[in-house]
Design an enzyme around this catalytic site. Structure first.
Site, mmCIF file in Angstrom:
data_model
loop_
_atom_site.group_PDB
_atom_site.id
_atom_site.type_symbol
_atom_site.label_atom_id
_atom_site.label_comp_id
_atom_site.label_asym_id
_atom_site.label_seq_id
_atom_site.Cartn_x
_atom_site.Cartn_y
_atom_site.Cartn_z
ATOM 1 N N HIS A 138 0.856 -1.190 0.000
ATOM 2 C CA HIS A 138 0.000 0.000 0.000
ATOM 3 C C HIS A 138 0.888 1.235 0.000
ATOM 4 O O HIS A 138 1.860 1.305 0.756
ATOM 5 C CB HIS A 138 -0.921 0.003 1.213
ATOM 6 C CG HIS A 138 -1.886 1.162 1.200
ATOM 7 N ND1 HIS A 138 -2.972 1.198 0.350
ATOM 8 C CD2 HIS A 138 -1.911 2.325 1.878
ATOM 9 C CE1 HIS A 138 -3.626 2.338 0.533
ATOM 10 N NE2 HIS A 138 -3.001 3.036 1.449
ATOM 11 N N GLY A 145 -7.044 3.347 1.608
ATOM 12 C CA GLY A 145 -7.914 3.439 0.441
ATOM 13 C C GLY A 145 -7.277 4.120 -0.750
ATOM 14 O O GLY A 145 -6.068 4.004 -0.976
ATOM 15 N N LEU A 192 -10.088 -3.631 4.414
ATOM 16 C CA LEU A 192 -9.224 -2.934 3.462
ATOM 17 C C LEU A 192 -8.027 -2.267 4.145
ATOM 18 O O LEU A 192 -8.185 -1.436 5.042
ATOM 19 C CB LEU A 192 -10.050 -1.862 2.721
ATOM 20 C CG LEU A 192 -9.267 -1.072 1.673
ATOM 21 C CD1 LEU A 192 -8.790 -1.961 0.552
ATOM 22 C CD2 LEU A 192 -10.113 0.073 1.130
ATOM 23 N N ASP A 193 -6.819 -2.612 3.699
ATOM 24 C CA ASP A 193 -5.577 -1.994 4.170
ATOM 25 C C ASP A 193 -5.402 -2.105 5.680
ATOM 26 O O ASP A 193 -4.707 -1.280 6.291
ATOM 27 C CB ASP A 193 -5.513 -0.516 3.750
ATOM 28 C CG ASP A 193 -5.514 -0.359 2.238
ATOM 29 O OD1 ASP A 193 -5.041 -1.282 1.553
ATOM 30 O OD2 ASP A 193 -5.983 0.674 1.736
ATOM 31 N N ALA A 194 -6.026 -3.097 6.261
ATOM 32 C CA ALA A 194 -5.970 -3.215 7.719
ATOM 33 C C ALA A 194 -5.341 -4.524 8.174
ATOM 34 O O ALA A 194 -5.340 -4.830 9.363
ATOM 35 C CB ALA A 194 -7.370 -3.061 8.311
#
Lengths: 291, 291, 291, 291
Positions: B200, B209, B235-237
């Site tokens: 990311h 995001g 998401l992205d976690a």
């Protein structure tokens, strides 16, 4: 702070157009001004132009007030009546520190002042806790303990009024929240706008608010950071002056992160404060230009 | 990847107690196992113990299957039936890459493979766009273009089913989202749990995001970062494997940030992938231990 | 320093072979020892094995002297009569500082001690110049001024004899040259071997000797550094414990480099000292293993 | 490389005095020049003034040749007949790469060119070994293998004459020694002065010459670095453009250092090359100003 040689520092902003640099530098050249350092920037999104110029005071045939009077005309001709400032490094900066119990930033700043690295006046340190009084006084600096009665909103408001009096008495160039663990009320954010600096112990915008190292540990990040920013009414959301990070790993507990983070907090705050006092930081919306 | 010398890599976790290291190391010593690298960690919050051991394959009088069979007994005796693994570095890792149009991570990984730095098999690169097909094929690697029809949810679901087939055919040790700009559906997050890696382009948890560099520019941060993490349905976690940052300033536009950030994305992904394939990364809850 | 929980720290080195970890960990397990942290390393060039183990003191049914007596047998059985040590974190470390006129490292260490971050005893600070006496005494620490008569070799030798007396009286765990601008005579290097730490203001081996920032400026480097190392009779050539760097540019004068470098010197020295006192640093030839 | 908007880049140096900025900026303002980026520096040791200005091409009513002709007068009036240059970003930079067997810098640069990040022409890659021919040709770039007969000084001289022909044919803006393992002969250092860039795999001035990672490992440093510098007849002693470092530890063998160092070499070279081509690097004696 800028060395022993006295200088005038001009900071200026206006809508970008052709000829700004020519206008300012010609004005200075005609007066014999020796530019020691010059920086320019245009923000492409807003079309705003920024500059900072350092001029040797002894190269000009007049004093700072006359420079201000004359530069006002230049600024006006460039469409900027108010977005400029002329500072005289011959005037020592006055800084007031707000602290609580955590001493690392205070110790660090006191050391920098005592060693002459940071050539400023510290007319007052204000603590909501008496813990850091002794070390402050050992450096010959007045310490004011302003307690915040627990769970007493009225008492808190009174404490902030007292802090405001103590600060404003010195009309400081900077009010530094050196790990002061209270949120400034909106009226103080307004009163000290552009000169209240906070050091937040995370890499903002990550981990706003309380216990950022606990938040960082829970998220399992591999670097922790610190952010020096101007205080605004939005918690931890003011314009960022400087940030830095340090590596952590799975072996680091929260208290290890706290310890490692302190070293980053100290230097980040010290750099941010120095740049602020040297008039290197120009605020534009919620962002900063750091020359 | 671990050099030419063949090794067995044991990773193991169990509730902490006295005698675990003794139990494991005695088991290895009795079999004549030469431990080349050993690491331990206990998480004080959860009381969970982790270890990773590299043993020279030629020091043991039996093969990897026998090691697994024997180690199962050790693990059971320590109260951990399933939280362990024995890998053989003699088996080359297979990695499948998912890409889109942005090629910097792909170029970087291809370069590392071609130069022998990353000793892996790349049986397939899958793109939702044909742009990176040529360079992939120039390296002798099959490229599969799986288009996602714009605004067609059904077509998207079909595309992901096709991707899953293409990936699962190779049973890869890692599925790398190398700037793949699509969000994996939950069933793929589940199917590839613990082996789907994403890069990311921000220092998470900041700027989750879309368009993180735009977010970073708007916030006026002084460093931008990249995060390599396991993909989960959030998401992205997912658990963070590695992060890094690079300094930016007021002179950097969004596209400058994008350019500078790429160098961090590349190395952060490459490090995270290497550690994953070397079995250095142990996941515990939403955090990682990186040995 | 390691938190409030008392621990025994075992450091040990021997020629590598199979079964060392098993031998040590079984010894500890049999005594009920709870290992809190364990690290291992083998130097492939020399075939030397190193380990460091932290054991909870309250997990063992005997005291540190008994642990030493018993571990001596383990060490002997592994072919290492002398290359080991057992430390008790219940004993606070004593550190003596040697300083000159530059105060930043002293201020920094005093701040860390005063804030409790560095839980050590500072029984004495010795200066070849009186400048840092006041701040030292303000922290309640005895300061000894030992002047070095200019150009008087005999007087210098006498001064070092006096320093040795002042230091040895406290039998310190570390003697820290915190920007002490004198070269230790060989007999002191020998007397304090393995516990005299220096902070050198460059990224060694670049810029050995005097005025490293001037050398760095003349060479036009883009980063300046600091090195914490053990003092040996070879100037600035002892085993390196820790190094760090900070970015500089063409706008930085020598005095700017000096100022920026100080922040690196302080944290590099503080890290190196902490690791030394926590017995994390094992010296092997002219290199260090830092666990 | 500077984005799609065409610009003229003026770089200029002269003895410092009052009025230089005014003179140059007035000249540009009178012609209607829109300055997009401006930077200034004065070296206090030598009293030399430097500036770099980017002007939008479409803001001037004449072409680059006319700008050169007119600026020559400005330069002359400021006492600097030769120390200036006007570049047109409309002309794409030509770069020739010299390589050997180590491909990581080549892969990296090819990736940057292919992805459009580095908008340059690569008319030739020259290798003293054929290893990197395939990847070069896969990118559509001519590869020339110029072997150096082992132990044959005469043959070596002939090889360098051949390289010189191959390079000079393209009159490149930069000749990049991208891990080319040969020392340029003095006549090539002279012929390509100011445009031959080398990447040295150490943090210079540490570890000059051969096998720097071996030297670094032997010394036990805790960071390894890379240096991008202009090639001069003094080995690894030319003006430094950019440097960076990465952390290493006792667990890193020489080959681990080599691997980690590659990531630093790549980005350091890419940054240095970009800055060189954007005319951001002004050489002054053995130091650089990087705007």
């Amino acid at each position: 702070m800028l060395g022993s040689q006295r200088r005038y520092v001009i900071t200026f902003g206006c809508p970008d157009r052709t000829g700004i640099i020519a206008r300012i530098s010609s004005f200075l050249a005609e007066a014999g001004g020796w530019i020691v350092e010059a920086a320019y920037h245009t923000d492409p999104d807003t079309g705003w132009f920024f500059t900072r110029q350092e001029v040797r005071a002894d190269s000009l045939p007049f004093e700072v007030d006359e420079l201000r009077a004359r530069f006002a005309g230049v600024a006006r001709s460039l469409g900027s009546d108010t977005d400029w400032q002329v500072d005289d490094t011959g005037e020592r900066s006055r800084v007031v520190l707000l602290v609580s119990r955590e001493g690392h930033c205070l110790y660090d700043l006191l050391g920098r002042v005592a060693s002459g690295e940071l050539d400023i006046e510290l007319p007052a340190v204000i603590g909501n806790h008496p813990a850091l009084g002794d070390i402050t006084r050992a450096h010959g600096i007045p310490f004011h303990h302003v307690p915040f009665p627990r769970g007493d909103a009225e008492g808190g408001a009174a404490a902030f009024r007292r802090i405001r009096e103590l600060v404003d008495e010195h009309d400081p160039h900077a009010v530094v929240l050196a790990r002061f663990m209270r949120i400034l009320p909106p009226e103080l954010c307004t009163a000290w706008a552009g000169r209240a600096l906070n050091i937040h112990h995370s890499f903002l915008p990550s981990f706003v608010g309380a216990r950022p190292y606990h938040q960082a540990h829970a998220r399992g990040v591999k670097l922790v950071g610190a952010t020096c920013h101007y205080v605004t009414a939005d918690l931890d959301a003011g314009p960022i002056i400087e940030q830095d990070v340090i590596r952590v790993g799975h072996g680091d507990s929260v208290s290890d992160m706290v310890r490692k983070g302190r070293d980053i907090e100290k230097v980040t705050l010290a750099r941010g404060l120095r740049w602020h006092l040297e008039r290197r930081v120009l605020v534009h919306g919620n962002r900063t230009v750091v020359f």
